[in-house]
Write an enzyme that holds these catalytic residues in place. Sequence first.
Site, PDB file in Angstrom:
ATOM      1  N   GLU A 143     -16.288   0.714   6.891  1.00  0.00           N
ATOM      2  CA  GLU A 143     -16.180   2.159   7.067  1.00  0.00           C
ATOM      3  C   GLU A 143     -16.501   2.904   5.770  1.00  0.00           C
ATOM      4  O   GLU A 143     -15.765   2.787   4.790  1.00  0.00           O
ATOM      5  CB  GLU A 143     -14.758   2.519   7.514  1.00  0.00           C
ATOM      6  CG  GLU A 143     -14.518   4.006   7.651  1.00  0.00           C
ATOM      7  CD  GLU A 143     -13.056   4.339   7.920  1.00  0.00           C
ATOM      8  OE1 GLU A 143     -12.791   5.498   8.286  1.00  0.00           O
ATOM      9  OE2 GLU A 143     -12.197   3.451   7.762  1.00  0.00           O
ATOM     10  N   GLU A 240      -7.953  10.173  14.181  1.00  0.00           N
ATOM     11  CA  GLU A 240      -7.356   9.924  12.878  1.00  0.00           C
ATOM     12  C   GLU A 240      -7.305  11.233  12.089  1.00  0.00           C
ATOM     13  O   GLU A 240      -8.008  11.418  11.097  1.00  0.00           O
ATOM     14  CB  GLU A 240      -8.160   8.868  12.110  1.00  0.00           C
ATOM     15  CG  GLU A 240      -7.434   8.358  10.874  1.00  0.00           C
ATOM     16  CD  GLU A 240      -8.284   7.419  10.038  1.00  0.00           C
ATOM     17  OE1 GLU A 240      -7.758   6.396   9.590  1.00  0.00           O
ATOM     18  OE2 GLU A 240      -9.475   7.710   9.830  1.00  0.00           O
TER      19      GLU A 240
END
Length: 257
Positions: A143, A240
């Site tokens: 990520e 998130e």
Amino acid sequence: MPQFAANLTMLFTEEPFIDRFEAAAKAGFKAVEFLFPYAHTAQQVRNAALEAGVQIVLHNLPAGDWDAGERGIACLPDRVNEFREGVARAIEYATALGVTQVNCLAGKAPAGADPAVLRAALVGNLRYAAGQLGAHGIRLLIEPINTFDIPGFYLHGTAQALALMDEVGSDNLFLQYDIYHMQRMEGELAATMQKHLPRIAHIQLADNPGRNEPGTGEINYAFLFQHLDRIGYTGHIGCEYKPKTTTTAGLGWLAGL
């Protein structure tokens, strides 16, 4: 319509972690994700998910001393043994929890470190992790994260991540594309996700500025959700974000879809 997963590290934080599974289910989520399960036994986490009736779709590899500010150790050449121990621990938990995707945080580049040395360490660690996880039917993800929120984070752009994946050369290494982080670093959200869709295994969201829920900032999420449907994204989208007030009060965006 996209499938959304509640990020239990960010959402329902009014509740103890184990109770957040039930809170997410009551709010209408059928899936959850979180940073780390390791503060609890795998059985405790599994029971909480089963009792709530939610699927766990993602967690991270161990990432060093989080409370001390570490954000991953995969790029650190002096932490290879610790990284490999973390891979084994992640496999243990993911297998017990039925999780088929695990994310690797690359970590922050130490000041003055040789970029080539850091890259070599990261490539070697990713090759090892991809192989070990793949043997258990678990995908490895990486990520890119913006360097405004985490100064010095080694992996901070889509092109950089894809080049790294090419160098690793594993068919078990995928991109976790975080819309918030990539809006801050590079923009071109829709075109990037469409171009690289076959290599994207998971997407996360938050609005910008503020990293709050969709609808509080500049990102056109109504368009992006329709776009992801059009281009055929079938994975989950992890929520998130930091609720602007409370998690429940901030779920209006989801109810309005």
